[in-house]
Design an enzyme around this catalytic site. Structure first.
Site, PDB file in Angstrom:
ATOM      1  N   ASP A  69      -6.636  -6.551  -6.021  1.00 43.32           N
ATOM      2  CA  ASP A  69      -6.160  -7.370  -4.893  1.00 43.32           C
ATOM      3  C   ASP A  69      -7.200  -8.433  -4.542  1.00 43.32           C
ATOM      4  O   ASP A  69      -7.819  -8.379  -3.484  1.00 43.32           O
ATOM      5  CB  ASP A  69      -5.864  -6.456  -3.692  1.00 43.32           C
ATOM      6  CG  ASP A  69      -5.255  -7.226  -2.524  1.00 43.32           C
ATOM      7  OD1 ASP A  69      -4.766  -8.358  -2.740  1.00 43.32           O
ATOM      8  OD2 ASP A  69      -5.279  -6.704  -1.397  1.00 43.32           O
ATOM      9  N   ARG A  90       0.844  -1.196   0.000  1.00 40.73           N
ATOM     10  CA  ARG A  90       0.000   0.000   0.000  1.00 40.73           C
ATOM     11  C   ARG A  90       0.880   1.246   0.000  1.00 40.73           C
ATOM     12  O   ARG A  90       0.611   2.214  -0.706  1.00 40.73           O
ATOM     13  CB  ARG A  90      -0.946  -0.020   1.216  1.00 40.73           C
ATOM     14  CG  ARG A  90      -2.069  -1.057   1.075  1.00 40.73           C
ATOM     15  CD  ARG A  90      -3.095  -0.961   2.194  1.00 40.73           C
ATOM     16  NE  ARG A  90      -2.622  -1.520   3.442  1.00 40.73           N
ATOM     17  CZ  ARG A  90      -2.954  -2.729   3.908  1.00 40.73           C
ATOM     18  NH1 ARG A  90      -3.757  -3.526   3.214  1.00 40.73           N
ATOM     19  NH2 ARG A  90      -2.478  -3.158   5.062  1.00 40.73           N
ATOM     20  N   CYS A 133      -2.548 -13.678  -4.023  1.00 38.37           N
ATOM     21  CA  CYS A 133      -2.134 -14.277  -2.751  1.00 38.37           C
ATOM     22  C   CYS A 133      -2.320 -15.791  -2.792  1.00 38.37           C
ATOM     23  O   CYS A 133      -2.355 -16.449  -1.752  1.00 38.37           O
ATOM     24  CB  CYS A 133      -2.874 -13.643  -1.580  1.00 38.37           C
ATOM     25  SG  CYS A 133      -4.654 -13.720  -1.732  1.00 38.37           S
ATOM     26  N   ASN A 160     -19.699  -7.346  -7.573  1.00 39.85           N
ATOM     27  CA  ASN A 160     -18.739  -8.382  -7.935  1.00 39.85           C
ATOM     28  C   ASN A 160     -17.736  -7.725  -8.895  1.00 39.85           C
ATOM     29  O   ASN A 160     -18.134  -7.184  -9.923  1.00 39.85           O
ATOM     30  CB  ASN A 160     -19.483  -9.525  -8.629  1.00 39.85           C
ATOM     31  CG  ASN A 160     -18.550 -10.642  -9.054  1.00 39.85           C
ATOM     32  OD1 ASN A 160     -17.402 -10.396  -9.458  1.00 39.85           O
ATOM     33  ND2 ASN A 160     -19.036 -11.855  -8.974  1.00 39.85           N
ATOM     34  N   PHE A 200     -11.584  -4.988  -5.201  1.00 44.41           N
ATOM     35  CA  PHE A 200     -11.462  -5.903  -4.054  1.00 44.41           C
ATOM     36  C   PHE A 200     -10.888  -5.094  -2.871  1.00 44.41           C
ATOM     37  O   PHE A 200      -9.853  -5.426  -2.322  1.00 44.41           O
ATOM     38  CB  PHE A 200     -10.548  -7.103  -4.369  1.00 44.41           C
ATOM     39  CG  PHE A 200     -10.936  -7.885  -5.590  1.00 44.41           C
ATOM     40  CD1 PHE A 200     -11.861  -8.923  -5.509  1.00 44.41           C
ATOM     41  CD2 PHE A 200     -10.390  -7.592  -6.832  1.00 44.41           C
ATOM     42  CE1 PHE A 200     -12.212  -9.662  -6.631  1.00 44.41           C
ATOM     43  CE2 PHE A 200     -10.736  -8.313  -7.964  1.00 44.41           C
ATOM     44  CZ  PHE A 200     -11.650  -9.355  -7.870  1.00 44.41           C
TER      45      PHE A 200
END
Ligand code: SAH
Length: 386
Positions: A290, A206, A330, A269, A221
């Site tokens: 993300d 960030r 991730c 979404n 996200f």
């Protein structure tokens, strides 16, 4: 202390620098109590180290140390103090950070997250669960926190035969706490929020994104607005998109905490949102992607790759020339090379030339162990569209 005998495969694991020994490599664990600290020996009774023993998990042993001294309260306290001292070095001034990151701090299956004066722990194996009381004592002794709570409401506990549970363990019952990160205030819901309250692993990313953010920005996200609010002071406007209404309620509150008037939120979404925005000809100067892990298992990698390509394709098409894409994965099973490949394919389809500005990973309070691939899960690429 009881002993567990490992086979050749187990010895090879230890020699390869990995702390996990699978059940298939255990020759004899008949005398071991579930969740106890055991001596790890081979068939000739040679000592290999001490480990947490699980009677349920496929990961039967989690190596704590190769040393032959008692793994007692003092040992545990030393490890926790060493982990905290490292955070003083690399996360100085971060009011929220991961104080103990499991294998990365030589305390496999223990997570301790610090949110200002409130601590949240996860004990993710039978062994750490048994040590929970001692860990709480040590945290109180070393840090005098206002409160300690557990967020053991995670599915992996089932693999250990442990129940999912969350709640206060010590101190005051403080559920919500404000902590500053990169100069921005965030309120964390320690009992109700995702993970232990926030995505601490993105703290440095960030901050890194601030070097490029400008113009009209999109945080897809966005959860509680981590990237959106970190970038808000640098951008004309920011739009945060997220499917969880609870997360957006946190995001709105965080926006108010900081008084930003150029940030808006949308419950949607992100796949649908990106597609319709692209088709409507929307343009941005800064986009953050993300998403949650698409590939929790190796078998999902192919569909995950399609997901990454789709998201990045839409983002690249909507970026103005000179714009920045901060794009993350991730999923442990998707490597950085895989992600780059998916984005390269997206760039070709979008007819955009893309340069790689930064290849990043999780914040350093989530250490990556050279010989433990599982500790490297987060990829964060900062890209420039030419
Ligand atoms: N960037 C955030 C963390 C994001 S975690 C930060 O810096 O704190 C991923 C988020 O995506 C979660 O909040 C989850 O609720 C949300 N999410 C999952 N699937 C989604 C979807 N299809 N569309 C929009 N949001 C989604």
């Amino acid at each position: 202390m009881s002993s567990v005998t490992i086979s050749k495969g187990g010895i090879e694991r230890i020699l390869s620098g990995h702390p996990w020994i699978y059940r298939a490599d255990v020759a004899d664990a008949a005398s071991a109590e579930p969740g106890s600290v055991v001596r790890v020996v081979d068939r000739r009774k040679r000592f290999w180290g001490q480990a947490l023993y699980s009677s349920k998990s496929q990961i039967a042993l989690r190596l704590l140390t190769r040393e032959n001294r008692p793994f007692d309260r003092a040992f545990l306290a030393e490890r926790i103090a060493a982990a905290a001292a490292f955070r003083e070095q690399i996360a100085e001034g971060a009011q929220a950070c991961r104080l103990v990151a499991s294998e990365g701090d030589l305390l496999p299956s223990l997570i301790v997250d610090r949110y200002a004066q409130c601590f949240v722990i996860q004990t993710l194996s039978q062994g750490m669960e048994k040590l929970k009381g001692t860990i709480v004592d040590i945290l109180q002794e070393q840090f005098s926190p206002l409160s300690i709570l557990e967020r053991n409401d995670v599915a992996v506990r089932a693999l250990e035969g442990l129940p999912e549970q969350k709640g206060f363990l010590a101190g005051e019952e403080i559920q919500e706490v404000v902590a500053e990160e990169n100069g921005v205030k965030f309120g964390f819901d320690l009992l109700g929020g995702q993970k232990t309250g926030g995505f601490l692993d993105q703290r440095e990313n960030r901050a890194a994104a601030r070097a490029y953010a400008r113009g009209r920005a999109l945080d897809a996200f966005c959860y509680a607005g981590g990237f959106a609010l970190t970038l808000a002071s640098l951008c004309e406007s920011v739009l945060g998109v997220e499917s969880s209404a609870e997360a957006l309620a946190l995001a709105r509150r965080n926006q108010e905490l900081n008084g930003f008037t150029n940030v808006e939120w949308k419950e949607a979404n992100c796949f649908d949102f990106l597609k319709t925005s692209d088709q409507a000809g929307e343009r941005f100067d800064t986009i953050v992607l993300d998403p949650p892990p698409f590939a929790r298992h190796r078998t999902n990698v192919e569909s995950a790759m399609r997901g990454y390509k789709e998201l990045n394709l839409r983002a690249l098409k909507m970026l103005n020339p000179g714009g920045t894409l901060v794009t993350c994965s991730c999923s442990f099973h998707v490597s950085e090379a895989d992600l780059l490949e998916a984005i390269a394919a997206a760039a070709l389809d979008a007819h955009r030339t893309v340069s790689v500005l930064e290849r990043r990973t999780q914040s350093r309070d989530h250490p990556i162990l050279l010989t433990v691939p599982e500790t490297h899960y987060l990829k964060c690429l900062i890209l420039r569209v030419l």
